[in-house]
Design a protein around this motif. Structure first.
Motif, PDB file in Angstrom:
ATOM      1  N   UNK A  29      53.875  29.771  80.127  1.00  0.00           N
ATOM      2  CA  UNK A  29      54.469  28.545  79.561  1.00  0.00           C
ATOM      3  C   UNK A  29      53.869  27.306  80.231  1.00  0.00           C
ATOM      4  N   UNK A  30      53.537  27.411  81.521  1.00  0.00           N
ATOM      5  CA  UNK A  30      52.841  26.305  82.199  1.00  0.00           C
ATOM      6  C   UNK A  30      51.477  26.097  81.547  1.00  0.00           C
ATOM      7  N   UNK A  31      50.776  27.198  81.288  1.00  0.00           N
ATOM      8  CA  UNK A  31      49.460  27.119  80.648  1.00  0.00           C
ATOM      9  C   UNK A  31      49.571  26.432  79.285  1.00  0.00           C
ATOM     10  N   UNK A  32      50.607  26.764  78.542  1.00  0.00           N
ATOM     11  CA  UNK A  32      50.813  26.131  77.230  1.00  0.00           C
ATOM     12  C   UNK A  32      51.022  24.626  77.361  1.00  0.00           C
ATOM     13  N   UNK A  33      51.843  24.223  78.318  1.00  0.00           N
ATOM     14  CA  UNK A  33      52.087  22.791  78.536  1.00  0.00           C
ATOM     15  C   UNK A  33      50.792  22.064  78.895  1.00  0.00           C
ATOM     16  N   UNK A  34      50.020  22.671  79.769  1.00  0.00           N
ATOM     17  CA  UNK A  34      48.766  22.064  80.222  1.00  0.00           C
ATOM     18  C   UNK A  34      47.769  21.971  79.064  1.00  0.00           C
ATOM     19  N   UNK A  35      47.646  23.049  78.290  1.00  0.00           N
ATOM     20  CA  UNK A  35      46.720  23.048  77.149  1.00  0.00           C
ATOM     21  C   UNK A  35      47.124  21.978  76.135  1.00  0.00           C
ATOM     22  N   UNK A  36      48.413  21.863  75.891  1.00  0.00           N
ATOM     23  CA  UNK A  36      48.906  20.842  74.965  1.00  0.00           C
ATOM     24  C   UNK A  36      48.561  19.439  75.466  1.00  0.00           C
ATOM     25  N   UNK A  37      48.711  19.210  76.759  1.00  0.00           N
ATOM     26  CA  UNK A  37      48.399  17.891  77.317  1.00  0.00           C
ATOM     27  C   UNK A  37      46.907  17.598  77.228  1.00  0.00           C
ATOM     28  N   UNK A  38      46.081  18.598  77.469  1.00  0.00           N
ATOM     29  CA  UNK A  38      44.632  18.419  77.344  1.00  0.00           C
ATOM     30  C   UNK A  38      44.286  17.956  75.937  1.00  0.00           C
ATOM     31  N   UNK A  39      44.882  18.570  74.939  1.00  0.00           N
ATOM     32  CA  UNK A  39      44.628  18.193  73.542  1.00  0.00           C
ATOM     33  C   UNK A  39      45.131  16.771  73.278  1.00  0.00           C
ATOM     34  N   UNK A  40      46.315  16.432  73.807  1.00  0.00           N
ATOM     35  CA  UNK A  40      46.844  15.076  73.633  1.00  0.00           C
ATOM     36  C   UNK A  40      45.895  14.032  74.201  1.00  0.00           C
ATOM     37  N   UNK A  41      45.189  14.392  75.266  1.00  0.00           N
ATOM     38  CA  UNK A  41      44.250  13.455  75.893  1.00  0.00           C
ATOM     39  C   UNK A  41      42.879  13.457  75.217  1.00  0.00           C
ATOM     40  N   UNK A  42      42.744  14.253  74.159  1.00  0.00           N
ATOM     41  CA  UNK A  42      41.498  14.272  73.405  1.00  0.00           C
ATOM     42  C   UNK A  42      40.503  15.307  73.887  1.00  0.00           C
ATOM     43  N   UNK A  43      40.945  16.218  74.744  1.00  0.00           N
ATOM     44  CA  UNK A  43      40.057  17.245  75.265  1.00  0.00           C
ATOM     45  C   UNK A  43      40.265  18.579  74.584  1.00  0.00           C
ATOM     46  N   UNK A  44      39.552  19.573  75.093  1.00  0.00           N
ATOM     47  CA  UNK A  44      39.669  20.934  74.586  1.00  0.00           C
ATOM     48  C   UNK A  44      40.063  21.852  75.731  1.00  0.00           C
ATOM     49  N   UNK A  45      41.171  22.574  75.570  1.00  0.00           N
ATOM     50  CA  UNK A  45      41.558  23.521  76.623  1.00  0.00           C
ATOM     51  C   UNK A  45      40.549  24.659  76.690  1.00  0.00           C
ATOM     52  N   UNK A  46      40.151  25.012  77.908  1.00  0.00           N
ATOM     53  CA  UNK A  46      39.142  26.044  78.116  1.00  0.00           C
ATOM     54  C   UNK A  46      39.826  27.371  78.436  1.00  0.00           C
ATOM     55  N   UNK A  47      39.877  28.235  77.429  1.00  0.00           N
ATOM     56  CA  UNK A  47      40.475  29.562  77.589  1.00  0.00           C
ATOM     57  C   UNK A  47      39.410  30.637  77.755  1.00  0.00           C
ATOM     58  N   UNK A  48      38.179  30.262  78.016  1.00  0.00           N
ATOM     59  CA  UNK A  48      37.082  31.221  78.086  1.00  0.00           C
ATOM     60  C   UNK A  48      37.324  32.265  79.174  1.00  0.00           C
TER      61      UNK A  48
END
Length: 183
Positions: A89-108
Motif C-alpha cells: 500500500x505504501x508502494x501504491x501511494x508512492x507510485x500515485x504521487x510519482x504520476x501526480x508529479x508527472x513522472x513514471x513509477x519504475x516497477x522494473x
C-alpha cells in the motif's frame, strides 16, 4: 464580540487572476502547479527509489510469511503477511504521487534490488527473518526521515504522504523489536 481571524485573499496576497491564467496555461501538468517549489525530477527519482524499497520489503515479507517455521511462526507469519500488504500500500501511494508529479513509477523487476534502499534477505530461521525485517524497517525509517527533511516545505503533499508511511514503518519496527524478544 469575537474578531474574525479568517484571512482574505487580499491579506494573503493571492493573485487570483494569475492563478487562473497559470491553471489554464499549464493544464496538462495536472496536480503539479506553478506553486510547486520542489525539484520535481529529484523528487521523482527519490520516490522511485522508495518505491523499489517498498516492493523489495513486501517481497521479503511475503517469502518470510510462507517459509516461517517454529513454535511462534503462525502468529508472526501472519504479521509478516500483513506487513507485506502494508508495504504494497505504501508502494501504491508512492507510485500515485510519482504520476501526480508527472513522472513514471519504475516497477522494473530487472533493477528493483539495485534501486532499493533495503536488501532482500531470504533467511531460514524465524529469528533471522525478524532481524532482517527489522533492519529493513530501520533503513526505511532513516531514509524517510532524510527524505522528509530534504523535501521540507517545498512539497507538502509528498511530505505528508511520507510522514504517514514513516509512522507505519515505525510501528513495524516496534512490533519486530518485540518479536525478537520471544522468538
Amino acid at each position: 464580540m469575537k474578531k474574525d481571524t479568517r484571512k482574505t485573499s487580499a491579506s494573503l496576497n493571492l493573485d487570483i487572476k494569475k492563478i487562473k491564467e497559470n491553471a489554464r496555461k499549464h493544464v496538462e501538468d495536472g496536480a503539479k502547479t506553478s506553486s510547486y517549489k520542489g525539484n520535481v525530477d529529484e523528487v521523482i527519482a527519490l520516490l522511485n527509489a522508495s518505491l523499489a524499497t517498498e516492493i523489495v520489503c513486501a517481497l521479503r515479507y511475503k517469502r518470510h510469511y510462507f517459509t516461517a517455521t517454529g513454535i511462534h511462526s503462525n502468529s508472526i507469519a501472519s504479521e509478516f503477511n500483513l506487513h507485506a500488504q502494508e508495504e504494497l500500500s505504501h508502494a501504491d501511494l508512492i507510485a500515485e504521487r510519482i504520476v501526480q508529479l508527472g513522472g513514471e513509477p519504475d516497477f522494473s523487476p530487472e533493477t528493483l534490488t539495485r534501486r532499493s534502499h533495503a536488501d532482500y534477505v531470504p533467511c531460514q530461521a524465524l529469528k533471522e527473518m525478524i532481524k532482517e525485517n527489522l533492519v529493513a524497517e530501520r533503513i526505511a525509517i532513516d531514509t524517510y526521515h532524510a527524505l522528509i527533511s530534504y523535501i521540507g516545505d517545498s512539497d507538502p503533499t509528498t511530505r505528508v504522504m511520507l510522514e504517514k508511511i514513516l509512522a507505519q514503518e515505525e510501528e513495524h519496527a516496534d512490533e519486530l523489536s518485540d518479536w525478537l524478544k520471544v522468538a
